[in-house]
Enzyme design. Structure first.
Site, PDB file in Angstrom:
ATOM      1  N   LYS A  79       0.943  -1.315   0.060  1.00  0.00           N
ATOM      2  CA  LYS A  79      -0.081  -0.117   0.041  1.00  0.00           C
ATOM      3  C   LYS A  79       0.870   1.219   0.118  1.00  0.00           C
ATOM      4  O   LYS A  79       1.996   1.330   0.539  1.00  0.00           O
ATOM      5  CB  LYS A  79      -1.005   0.108   1.226  1.00  0.00           C
ATOM      6  CG  LYS A  79      -1.884   1.164   1.283  1.00  0.00           C
ATOM      7  CD  LYS A  79      -2.731   0.900   2.605  1.00  0.00           C
ATOM      8  CE  LYS A  79      -3.970   1.784   2.813  1.00  0.00           C
ATOM      9  NZ  LYS A  79      -4.721   1.693   3.899  1.00  0.00           N
ATOM     10  N   SER A  90      -9.475   1.442   2.914  1.00  0.00           N
ATOM     11  CA  SER A  90      -8.566   2.214   1.996  1.00  0.00           C
ATOM     12  C   SER A  90      -7.554   1.412   1.084  1.00  0.00           C
ATOM     13  O   SER A  90      -7.093   1.853   0.580  1.00  0.00           O
ATOM     14  CB  SER A  90      -8.072   3.346   2.887  1.00  0.00           C
ATOM     15  OG  SER A  90      -7.356   2.756   3.924  1.00  0.00           O
ATOM     16  N   SER A 132      -9.912  -0.706   6.813  1.00  0.00           N
ATOM     17  CA  SER A 132      -9.348  -0.675   5.597  1.00  0.00           C
ATOM     18  C   SER A 132      -8.533  -1.877   5.010  1.00  0.00           C
ATOM     19  O   SER A 132      -8.060  -1.822   3.814  1.00  0.00           O
ATOM     20  CB  SER A 132      -8.302   0.398   5.663  1.00  0.00           C
ATOM     21  OG  SER A 132      -9.076   1.844   5.552  1.00  0.00           O
TER      22      SER A 132
END
Lengths: 485, 480
Positions: free
Chosen positions: A78, A153, A177
């Site tokens: 990420k 996310s 997330s």
């Protein structure tokens, strides 16, 4: 074997037996990225050259017989993890040009193991979002239906794993997330107990809630990757100095005789029938495996979302103060003084959702409102944590849906932040309680979109939670389903 | 007019700690290095970096708390103080707000100017310093973050002081304590010991406090006194003219000797303090406190009392010798070797202090070590040398580093206490000065001094003065 089916555990054997090479596997992943990323928009930054260098080094290590678990395994990160020399934007315009001078502790651990870092994955700006739509790099798309969001996310991380661009990825989970995008993309995602994994070098959203975790194709991979990143870090005062179990070794212990709680507050009216059906079916699978399913209550669940949006935004309003254009990142300054530079930089650099949360958090901490909002929220948080601790006096694990619905359409909830916030209603409580939780695939809705099952474990109960997840995975074949792309 | 008002002063002192590394990272705290050379992701506030508390800072806080009679909190928390400024890399300062590490302390101050009194210490907390801005001509403003994240203690007093003299006495005592403890180098010019003063006035007899002004930029004791005196006068005049004191921050201008309102900075900052989620609450066990307490040095006040009560020194000597720890240590090392405290005191306060000042060396670097000085004092007391010759010996040791006995032997400075040798010199002196002898014998006994001087001169100062006196009397009387 298709690149879509590669797993850490399988690939590790292949690599160590030298039936394939890290360079070859890396090339297959990069080809897959080349072929699919136009549709998916998964990668914010790629690093093909250094990935091949990592792979070459891994092959040397493999042929020398000095391989670790992750040696030669292509992984994605990420874009929230600091990577030395590799741009790290956190999904924001304000960090469009930011190149860290150091590696996050988890990145260091992956590198020590000889993992191949393929690139940085799309995410909601500063991890604020449940759909990946707030990313400055544009929305990342669900590989099962590219008109739908991948969740957020850590949307890019879930998509990259689901779509075969990487073998596994790391994400972060502040209110769901990791779990929510894993559920929406049909992969496995685990949020460890707060303190289990170092946060050093992970760009902070809400420091008391953020945790790093794996997103993988199988539960076994999840165990392997968690073990690789878990453990005390002297650079993170909130990481806990308690030994990391051999998660993989005890995976096969089964769930016979385990008590699994079904919190009544999670099976509510707004739950999509397909999600309810899939979770009900999962309950029956566990009953069949010899677990005892018992109803439990987490009475303060209703306050979770409100509590979360006060604590998370309060911390975020302070964490994001450093993006001021003074030392790094993008500066906007068309003249005027210091205050003008701050205003221009932050007005242009942050997106709407980030601004909204900074304002909410600033308000919650303001003199005269602190007691009514932030302090009250902290008290509620304690009650929510106590709910879980009490429940865990009766049961070993909790079983719930991950999200009320499968992945929604791109744009569907962008105009209604409250509706968007409610998509995290089942994942937020575990963050507030600081305990571990994970998402595993448990079915599809009528439109063919994946549904996730959430298991919530005791604090530092990852081992037991992974055992239950593995047992479910063995009894079903949802985890073998892959999107056609 | 002035007498109708009472001054009220509370002080906030920032004590920069002498730990080798910063409060939340491993960077060096050394002063005067090239800009931004002592930085890392943590003190630069880079995204993702996290603070880790330096245990030595906690030790320093506990020491200071104990030395100022504070209660040490078993549980204290770090908080973020949020505000934007370019020298503050994270956009917040990590400090302590609710639950600081020390509370409820006090210091007793006394002076010739006011009656002894107790000044309350509200709290002492730990925090990080900010960086420095350098405003370069034509180059905008530059940021140096070497100082960012260096450890500070903020010592907040109660508004218990009623004059600049009391404020100075309190500050000097606090300064002396932190330097004694070794937690601060005490350098006010470099900003290691900085003070902000909250000053207000109120009509005598009024219970509630007047509106206060916070005075900043006070980097010497002299400036603090000037600033307070100016501010008190300004506020009284303002009130007398029918005006009102505004709560504000005022900068002291040392050149003009005035305080000026700091405009441009928002008056009422909302710092939005909240507990820092990156740091765990700090727990200090009884055992930890006991460990620090056991290692505390004797403090200046305790020393001063001991010097008076146990060593029998006059109050003045005791105060001078205990004022600075290195000097006290020198004195004590001397007394251990030569058990005559008053003689030791005279020599340390006289020759030693004089010589180190003249040569501009620190007491720790004094070439006449306590051991060497004890060698001199021993020879004074056994009458081998006179006090006057001893000063010559002291100078010689300063130059050469040799022992007193070596110097005395080499230079033949040993006092002549041999009656026969002295009698010969005395006989010569009497023979050479018949007029004075006659006058003396005629009753002018004052001339004794003259004869003693002559004998000392002939003996090159080595004659034992007591013996010379005695022998001279005998010789001068014999002939009558």
């Amino acid at each position: 074997m298709s690149v879509l089916q590669l797993t850490i555990s399988g690939l590790r054997e292949e690599l160590q037996a030298q039936r394939t090479s890290a360079v070859a596997v890396t090339r297959r992943c990069i080809e897959r990225i080349d072929n699919t990323d136009d549709q998916l928009n998964t990668f914010v930054s790629r690093c093909d050259d250094s990935a091949f260098q990592d792979a070459t080094a891994a092959d040397v290590r493999l042929s020398a017989g000095k391989a670790a678990t992750l040696t030669g395994i292509p992984l994605g990160l990420k874009d929230i993890f600091s990577t030395k020399g590799l741009r790290t934007t956190c999904g924001s315009k304000i960090l469009a040009n930011y190149v860290p001078v150091y590696d996050a502790t988890v990145v260091e651990r992956l590198r020590e193991q000889g993992a191949v870092i393929v690139g940085k994955l799309n995410m909601d700006e500063f991890a604020m979002g449940s759909s990946n739509e707030s990313s400055a790099a544009g929305v990342c798309r669900n590989p099962w239906d590219t008109n739908h969001v991948p969740g957020g996310s850590s949307g890019g991380s879930a998509v990259a794993v689901a779509a075969g661009q990487v073998v596994a990825a790391l994400g972060t989970d502040t209110g769901g997330s990791i779990r929510q995008p894993a559920a929406h993309c049909g992969v496995v995602g685990l949020k460890p107990t707060y303190g289990r994994v170092s946060r050093y070098g992970v760009i902070a959203y809400a420091s008391s809630l953020d945790q790093v975790g794996p997103i993988t194709r199988t539960v076994e991979d999840c165990a392997l990757l968690l073990e690789a990143i878990a453990g005390y870090d002297p650079c993170d005062s909130t990481s806990v100095d308690c030994p990391v179990p051999d998660y993989q070794a005890s995976l096969r212990d089964g769930v016979a005789g385990k008590k699994i709680g079904l919190p009544q507050e999670y099976f509510i009216a707004g739950l999509d029938p397909a999600v309810k059906a899939a979770v009900d079916a999962a309950v029956e699978v566990y009953r069949g495996l010899g677990a005892e399913l018992v109803p439990v209550s987490l009475p303060h669940t209703d306050y979770s979302v409100a509590c979360y949006y006060l604590i998370a935004t309060a911390e975020a309003s302070s964490n994001l103060a450093r993006y001021d254009g003074v030392r790094f990142g993008v500066r906007h300054c068309t003249g005027g003084g210091l205050i003008d530079m701050y205003q221009q930089t932050r007005s242009a650099g942050f997106g709407a959702e980030v601004k909204r949360r900074i304002m909410l958090g600033t308000y919650a901490l303001s003199s005269g409102y602190y007691d009514a909002y932030y302090l009250k929220a902290q008290k509620v948080r304690t009650l929510i944590r106590q709910d879980f601790l009490k429940a865990f006096e009766q049961v070993d694990l909790l079983l719930t849906p991950v999200a009320p619905t499968a992945a929604f359409k791109i744009g569907e909830k962008m105009d209604d932040p409250l509706q968007m916030y409610l998509s995290d209603i089942f994942t937020i409580p575990a963050n507030l309680a600081g305990t571990c939780a994970m998402s595993i695939p448990c079915g599809f809705d009528a439109a063919g979109l994946p549904i996730g099952l959430q298991l919530i474990g005791k604090p530092f109960g990852e081992e037991e939670m992974l055992q239950a997840a593995w047992a479910f995975e063995q009894a079903t074949d949802w985890h073998t389903c892959r999107p056609t792309l | 007019m002035k007498t109708r008002y009472e001054t009220v002063i509370g002080l906030e002192v920032h004590v920069q700690l002498t730990t080798a590394t910063k409060i939340f990272c491993g960077c060096s705290t050394a002063f005067g290095q090239s800009p931004n050379s002592q930085t890392c992701p943590v003190c630069l506030g880079l995204p993702g970096a996290l603070p880790v508390l330096n245990r030595e800072v906690v030790n320093a806080a506990i020491k200071t708390g104990l030395a100022t009679n504070c209660r040490i909190a078993p549980y204290s928390i770090f908080a973020r103080k949020n505000y934007f400024y370019p020298d503050l890399p994270k956009g917040y300062q990590i400090s302590q707000f609710e639950l600081p590490i020390c509370e409820q302390g006090w210091l007793d101050i006394s002076s010739e100017e006011f009656a002894a009194k107790r000044i309350g210490i509200t709290r002492i907390h730990m925090e990080e310093d900010a960086g420095k801005l350098l405003h370069a001509a034509n180059a905008g403003s530059l940021v140096d973050l070497n100082r960012a994240c260096t450890p500070l203690l903020e010592v907040v007093s109660e508004p218990d002081m009623r004059s600049a003299a009391e404020a100075i006495a309190y500050l000097k005592q606090l300064h002396q304590i932190v330097v004694y403890l070794g937690v601060c180098d005490g350098n006010m010019e470099e900003g290691s010991f900085r003070c902000d003063a909250n000053v207000s006035v109120r009509p005598v007899g009024q219970a509630e406090l007047g509106t206060r002004a916070e005075l900043k930029n006070l980097n010497s004791f002299r400036f603090i006194k000037q600033a307070i005196d100016y501010e008190v006068e300004r506020q009284i005049e303002l009130i007398e003219e029918g005006g009102k004191v505004v709560q504000e921050t005022r900068l002291f201008d040392p050149d003009a000797g005035v305080t000026r309102s700091m405009r441009g900075k928002e008056q009422a900052h909302d710092y939005r303090y909240f507990p820092d989620p990156d740091l765990l609450p700090l727990e200090v066990s009884e055992g930890w406190i006991a460990e620090v307490r056991a290692a505390l040095p004797e403090l200046p006040d305790q020393k001063r009392r001991r010097y008076e009560e146990q060593l029998g020194l006059p109050a003045y000597d005791a105060a001078v010798l205990s004022a600075e720890r290195p000097l006290a240590e020198y004195f004590e090392a001397l007394v251990v070797r030569h058990n005559n405290p008053k003689l030791c005191s005279n020599w340390v306060m006289g020759e030693v202090l004089g010589a180190i000042r003249e040569n501009n060396v620190a007491i720790d670097d004094c070439p006449v070590t306590p051991e060497l000085l004890a060698g001199i004092l021993k020879r004074i007391e056994d009458n081998s040398i006179s006090g006057k010759i001893a000063k010559t010996v002291f100078s010689a040791i300063w130059q050469t580093g040799k022992s007193a006995d070596e110097v005395i032997a080499e230079r033949g400075l040993k006092q002549v206490s041999d009656s026969a040798a002295l009698a010969a010199i005395i006989a010569e002196v009497i023979a050479a000065n018949p007029t004075e002898v006659a006058e003396y014998r005629g009753g002018k006994e004052k001339l004794m001094g003259f004869f003693v001087g002559q004998v000392m001169k002939e003996s090159k100062g080595k004659a034992n003065p007591g013996l010379v006196n005695q022998l001279l009397k005998e010789h001068l009387q014999q002939k009558t």
